[in-house]
Design a protein around this motif. Structure first.
Motif, PDB file in Angstrom:
ATOM      1  N   ALA A   1       0.791  -1.274   0.153  1.00  0.00           N
ATOM      2  CA  ALA A   1       0.009  -0.044   0.001  1.00  0.00           C
ATOM      3  C   ALA A   1       0.640   1.252  -0.052  1.00  0.00           C
ATOM      4  O   ALA A   1       0.162   2.255  -0.158  1.00  0.00           O
ATOM      5  CB  ALA A   1      -0.826  -0.098   1.199  1.00  0.00           C
ATOM      6  N   LEU A   2       2.215   1.113   0.020  1.00  0.00           N
ATOM      7  CA  LEU A   2       3.159   2.323   0.200  1.00  0.00           C
ATOM      8  C   LEU A   2       2.888   3.416   1.435  1.00  0.00           C
ATOM      9  O   LEU A   2       3.097   4.427   1.047  1.00  0.00           O
ATOM     10  CB  LEU A   2       2.970   3.222  -1.068  1.00  0.00           C
ATOM     11  CG  LEU A   2       3.549   2.450  -2.383  1.00  0.00           C
ATOM     12  CD1 LEU A   2       3.240   3.251  -3.720  1.00  0.00           C
ATOM     13  CD2 LEU A   2       4.894   1.800  -2.136  1.00  0.00           C
ATOM     14  N   ILE A   3       2.599   2.628   2.603  1.00  0.00           N
ATOM     15  CA  ILE A   3       2.286   3.352   3.673  1.00  0.00           C
ATOM     16  C   ILE A   3       3.157   2.666   4.885  1.00  0.00           C
ATOM     17  O   ILE A   3       3.366   1.513   4.730  1.00  0.00           O
ATOM     18  CB  ILE A   3       0.870   3.629   4.037  1.00  0.00           C
ATOM     19  CG1 ILE A   3       0.295   2.039   4.461  1.00  0.00           C
ATOM     20  CG2 ILE A   3       0.108   4.332   3.119  1.00  0.00           C
ATOM     21  CD1 ILE A   3      -1.121   2.489   5.222  1.00  0.00           C
ATOM     22  N   ALA A   4       3.683   3.534   5.892  1.00  0.00           N
ATOM     23  CA  ALA A   4       4.367   2.782   7.052  1.00  0.00           C
ATOM     24  C   ALA A   4       3.181   2.190   7.872  1.00  0.00           C
ATOM     25  O   ALA A   4       2.280   2.647   8.188  1.00  0.00           O
ATOM     26  CB  ALA A   4       5.023   4.123   7.658  1.00  0.00           C
ATOM     27  N   PRO A   5       3.883   1.226   8.539  1.00  0.00           N
ATOM     28  CA  PRO A   5       2.613   0.496   9.721  1.00  0.00           C
ATOM     29  C   PRO A   5       2.858   1.543  10.761  1.00  0.00           C
ATOM     30  O   PRO A   5       3.852   2.528  10.845  1.00  0.00           O
ATOM     31  CB  PRO A   5       3.682  -0.546   9.950  1.00  0.00           C
ATOM     32  CG  PRO A   5       5.163  -0.453   9.391  1.00  0.00           C
ATOM     33  CD  PRO A   5       5.044   0.594   8.284  1.00  0.00           C
ATOM     34  N   PRO A   6       1.755   1.512  11.543  1.00  0.00           N
ATOM     35  CA  PRO A   6       1.363   2.192  12.674  1.00  0.00           C
ATOM     36  C   PRO A   6       2.707   2.046  13.691  1.00  0.00           C
ATOM     37  O   PRO A   6       3.109   1.124  13.879  1.00  0.00           O
ATOM     38  CB  PRO A   6      -0.126   1.827  13.255  1.00  0.00           C
ATOM     39  CG  PRO A   6       0.047   0.348  12.967  1.00  0.00           C
ATOM     40  CD  PRO A   6       0.541   0.402  11.319  1.00  0.00           C
ATOM     41  N   GLU A   7       2.896   3.070  14.288  1.00  0.00           N
ATOM     42  CA  GLU A   7       4.028   3.125  15.367  1.00  0.00           C
ATOM     43  C   GLU A   7       3.383   2.648  16.623  1.00  0.00           C
ATOM     44  O   GLU A   7       2.180   2.819  16.995  1.00  0.00           O
ATOM     45  CB  GLU A   7       4.456   4.504  15.680  1.00  0.00           C
ATOM     46  CG  GLU A   7       5.388   4.970  14.369  1.00  0.00           C
ATOM     47  CD  GLU A   7       5.957   6.467  14.832  1.00  0.00           C
ATOM     48  OE1 GLU A   7       5.735   6.895  15.753  1.00  0.00           O
ATOM     49  OE2 GLU A   7       6.797   7.036  13.825  1.00  0.00           O
ATOM     50  N   LYS A   8       4.313   1.899  17.590  1.00  0.00           N
ATOM     51  CA  LYS A   8       3.823   1.447  18.789  1.00  0.00           C
ATOM     52  C   LYS A   8       3.916   2.781  19.751  1.00  0.00           C
ATOM     53  O   LYS A   8       4.694   3.362  19.715  1.00  0.00           O
ATOM     54  CB  LYS A   8       4.670   0.409  19.380  1.00  0.00           C
ATOM     55  CG  LYS A   8       4.668  -0.930  18.429  1.00  0.00           C
ATOM     56  CD  LYS A   8       5.440  -2.136  18.927  1.00  0.00           C
ATOM     57  CE  LYS A   8       5.224  -3.244  18.161  1.00  0.00           C
ATOM     58  NZ  LYS A   8       6.026  -4.620  18.514  1.00  0.00           N
ATOM     59  N   PRO A   9       2.794   2.603  20.295  1.00  0.00           N
ATOM     60  CA  PRO A   9       2.795   3.751  21.378  1.00  0.00           C
ATOM     61  C   PRO A   9       3.784   3.585  22.562  1.00  0.00           C
ATOM     62  O   PRO A   9       3.903   2.557  23.034  1.00  0.00           O
ATOM     63  CB  PRO A   9       1.355   3.977  22.088  1.00  0.00           C
ATOM     64  CG  PRO A   9       0.719   2.553  21.744  1.00  0.00           C
ATOM     65  CD  PRO A   9       1.543   2.045  20.466  1.00  0.00           C
ATOM     66  N   GLY A  10       4.332   4.583  23.074  1.00  0.00           N
ATOM     67  CA  GLY A  10       5.200   4.549  23.944  1.00  0.00           C
ATOM     68  C   GLY A  10       5.232   5.946  24.967  1.00  0.00           C
ATOM     69  O   GLY A  10       4.979   7.042  24.547  1.00  0.00           O
ATOM     70  N   ALA A  11       5.946   5.785  26.157  1.00  0.00           N
ATOM     71  CA  ALA A  11       6.069   7.099  27.014  1.00  0.00           C
ATOM     72  C   ALA A  11       7.124   8.009  26.325  1.00  0.00           C
ATOM     73  O   ALA A  11       8.235   7.555  25.895  1.00  0.00           O
ATOM     74  CB  ALA A  11       6.296   6.316  28.356  1.00  0.00           C
ATOM     75  N   ARG A  12       6.641   9.383  26.557  1.00  0.00           N
ATOM     76  CA  ARG A  12       7.649  10.252  26.168  1.00  0.00           C
ATOM     77  C   ARG A  12       8.891  10.155  27.254  1.00  0.00           C
ATOM     78  O   ARG A  12       8.816  10.173  28.465  1.00  0.00           O
ATOM     79  CB  ARG A  12       7.072  11.599  26.066  1.00  0.00           C
ATOM     80  CG  ARG A  12       6.092  11.817  25.347  1.00  0.00           C
ATOM     81  CD  ARG A  12       5.143  13.084  25.084  1.00  0.00           C
ATOM     82  NE  ARG A  12       6.429  14.113  24.845  1.00  0.00           N
ATOM     83  CZ  ARG A  12       6.243  15.323  24.869  1.00  0.00           C
ATOM     84  NH1 ARG A  12       5.271  15.976  25.159  1.00  0.00           N
ATOM     85  NH2 ARG A  12       7.099  16.214  24.166  1.00  0.00           N
ATOM     86  N   PRO A  13      10.097  10.168  26.779  1.00  0.00           N
ATOM     87  CA  PRO A  13      11.080  10.308  27.974  1.00  0.00           C
ATOM     88  C   PRO A  13      11.083  11.462  28.810  1.00  0.00           C
ATOM     89  O   PRO A  13      10.417  12.488  28.395  1.00  0.00           O
ATOM     90  CB  PRO A  13      12.217  10.277  26.681  1.00  0.00           C
ATOM     91  CG  PRO A  13      11.865  11.213  25.649  1.00  0.00           C
ATOM     92  CD  PRO A  13      10.365  10.647  25.500  1.00  0.00           C
ATOM     93  N   ALA A  14      11.957  11.294  29.742  1.00  0.00           N
ATOM     94  CA  ALA A  14      12.126  12.542  30.626  1.00  0.00           C
ATOM     95  C   ALA A  14      12.773  13.704  29.854  1.00  0.00           C
ATOM     96  O   ALA A  14      13.739  13.477  28.932  1.00  0.00           O
ATOM     97  CB  ALA A  14      13.094  12.034  31.678  1.00  0.00           C
TER      98      ALA A  14
END
Length: 232
Positions: A103-116
């Motif tokens: 489909a020429l699109i990137a897979p969804p990113e896995k959510p993660g906590a923002r760093p300090a």
């Protein structure tokens, strides 16, 4: 002397139109003018009025076109979201990771906590003439708050533990309750996000107080940056 020509463009155009109507209704010789000069003035004010109206029409057309563009882009984004959502659902159902490449699109990113956030650095400390100490420190990004702590060295006895001064979203604060009768005041700062993740404390910065003969302690503060050894 009162201004002859109106200052605003719209007021000036209206003024010139009224003058042209007036001068065309009287004998130009009564005001030292000729029919030719009055006619030229009338032509120029009419041309300026037509040009201004053309600009207003063009601006209205531009506003309408911008509205249509924003609406079209918003609808396209909604359609894009629906399409990629369908592709995500198909890839999840089939378990085929190659769906995204096809489909020429990137897979969804896995959510993660923002760093300090990074540790802020106290880059300027100065004493103001009426008593407070002003602190300035390096910014650490958006949606970040700063905690400022203070420790003092009394004239006699050990240094006090760190105590909270204030929390702020700005990179400049003033300590308006500087203790009196102390030899030294130390400050340190850290950054934290609303999620609670915080940086390490900055190296402390020291403000030393001098004393003149006949004066009490706390006369003329003399700020200097200390290399520090971190938190106490």
């Amino acid at each position: 002397m009162a201004r002859r020509a109106k200052k605003g463009e719209a007021a000036f155009l209206l003024q010139c139109r009224m003058l042209a109507d007036r001068w065309n209704a009287i004998d130009p010789a009564d005001i030292g003018m000729t029919p030719q000069t009055v006619g030229a003035f009338d032509e120029k004010q009419a041309g300026a009025r037509d040009a201004a109206q053309a600009v207003r029409r063009a601006q209205a057309a531009l506003d309408a076109a911008m509205h249509d563009k924003r609406t079209a882009v918003a609808e396209l984004r909604a359609s894009f979201g629906a399409a990629t959502g369908t592709i995500d659902a198909y890839a999840k159902t089939t378990g085929d990771p190659d769906v995204y490449a096809t489909a020429l699109i990137a897979p969804p990113e896995k959510p993660g906590a923002r760093p300090a956030p990074p540790t802020p650095q106290l880059e300027r400390v100065r004493t103001l003439a009426y008593g407070p100490i002003e602190l300035r420190f390096t910014p650490c990004g958006e949606r970040v708050f700063y905690d400022i702590q203070r420790s003092v060295v009394p004239l006699e006895g050990p240094r006090t533990p760190w105590e909270h001064v204030t929390s702020t979203g700005h990179q400049r604060v003033r300590d308006r309750r500087v203790p009196r009768g102390v030899a030294t005041v130390l400050y340190r700062v850290r950054a934290h996000r609303t999620s609670g993740r915080a940086s390490a404390w900055s190296n402390p910065v020291t403000v030393e107080f001098g004393c003149r003969a006949g004066e009490g302690i706390g006369a003329v503060p003399m700020p200097r940056a200390s290399s520090g050894r971190g938190a106490a």
